[in-house]
Design an enzyme around this catalytic site. Structure first.
Site, PDB file in Angstrom:
ATOM      1  N   GLU A  24       0.846  -1.200   0.000  1.00 16.42           N
ATOM      2  CA  GLU A  24       0.000   0.000   0.000  1.00 16.42           C
ATOM      3  C   GLU A  24       0.878   1.245   0.000  1.00 16.42           C
ATOM      4  O   GLU A  24       1.859   1.332   0.743  1.00 16.42           O
ATOM      5  CB  GLU A  24      -0.921   0.039   1.230  1.00 16.42           C
ATOM      6  N   TYR A  56      -6.817   6.819  -0.949  1.00 21.04           N
ATOM      7  CA  TYR A  56      -7.685   7.906  -1.398  1.00 21.04           C
ATOM      8  C   TYR A  56      -8.220   8.565  -0.141  1.00 21.04           C
ATOM      9  O   TYR A  56      -8.801   7.881   0.711  1.00 21.04           O
ATOM     10  CB  TYR A  56      -8.826   7.293  -2.215  1.00 21.04           C
TER      11      TYR A  56
END
Length: 322
Positions: A24, A56
């Site tokens: 990530e 996000y």
């Protein structure tokens, strides 16, 4: 009696499957952070992961920088981005436009998330989507309208799963029912939030399978090398880390000592998940590659044998173009 399936006759189909590897990343907040991030990206790229997720912000607060990062990953690297997308605070029309933009850039994987509710207690705008389940269904509708354009690769939709009770959930059983509803809406796989105890991933999978969840559930593992970060993540996840780990990190005299303690604990956690049948490992990097690579070095992941390095192919194309 029906004849035996030709597929069942091939026993080699049940061999050991490769374990997925993913990381990530989050969009940089400054030029200096961008420079550090791209060093991390190049280091992680060399391990040839199956994908990297790009976070996000709440209500799409960093949408532009997230899309920019995704676009650069597609154009300048061999990495396959999995784009995070949250729905709270956005209408179906707004989200359909964002989904279309991601697909136009070449994204073929989306992690569909509800997102955090406003901290000031204000209600989302009228007409905005409320749950990740709604977002999954919207993604599938956009996909259906673009099916001719996506013949070379349909959309893989991921969702979040919770090894421990979600802070807003009445029970762990309710969390599993939500995961099952996401599957019914079209989710292909799930990635767990962080967990700190070896049994928590296995317990989640056991509950989910009993309830009828069949999609892969990939453990999300954080390098447990920073006492401050572990404390912060434990507060967000609502679960206490192992007291002995916290004591050992607090008593470490040097950063290197803390790093060694944390890497060993992370490897033990990941191996416990793999022993429980985890189909992959998702490493939360916090945009730092060193500790993630330390963990990876000590994990014996059965990775797919690639006929030729994609990195070499890209380097060769760049050389020929220059």
């Amino acid at each position: 009696m029906s004849p035996p399936s030709l597929i069942d006759a091939h026993s080699n189909l049940s061999g050991i499957a490769p374990v997925a590897l993913s990381y990530e990343l989050f969009p940089p907040r400054s030029p200096a952070a961008a420079e550090t991030l791209w060093t991390t990206i190049r280091e992680l790229e060399a391990t040839e992961p199956d994908y990297v997720s790009v976070t996000y912000g709440a209500s799409g607060s960093n949408r532009d920088t997230a899309v920019e990062l995704i676009n650069r990953l597609l154009l300048e690297t061999t990495l396959r981005p999995l784009a995070h997308l949250t729905c709270v605070g956005n209408t179906a029309g707004e989200l359909a436009e964002i989904i279309g933009e991601l697909l136009d850039h070449g994204v073929r994987g989306i992690l569909a998330l509800r997102g955090d509710l406003p901290k000031d207690g204000t209600l989302p705008a009228s007409g905005s989507l409320r749950y990740a389940q709604d977002l999954i269904e919207l993604i599938r509708r956009v996909e259906q309208r673009r099916s001719a354009l996506l013949c070379a690769g349909k959309i893989a939709v991921g969702v979040a799963a919770y090894p421990t009770r979600h802070p807003e959930s009445p029970s762990e059983g309710h969390d599993v029912e939500v995961l099952l509803a996401k599957q019914r809406s079209g989710a292909d796989f799930a990635i767990t939030q962080v967990f700190f105890h070896a049994h928590q991933y296995a317990d989640l999978v056991s509950r989910a399978r009993r309830a009828g969840v069949t999609i892969p559930i990939i453990p999300g593992v954080m390098p447990l090398t920073s006492l401050r970060r572990v404390k912060r993540l434990s507060e967000l996840a609502g679960v206490e880390p192992a007291p002995e780990l916290m004591e050992r990190l607090a008593a470490s005299n040097t950063e290197a000592e803390a790093r060694g303690i944390g890497v060993r604990a992370t490897v033990d956690l990941a191996n416990a998940a793999l022993d429980a049948g985890a189909p992959g490992i998702h490493l939360y990097t916090f945009n730092e590659h060193a500790h993630a690579l330390d963990v990876l070095d000590k994990l014996a992941l059965p990775r797919p044998a690639r006929p030729g390095s994609r990195l070499h192919a890209v380097a060769r194309r760049q050389e020929m173009a220059s």
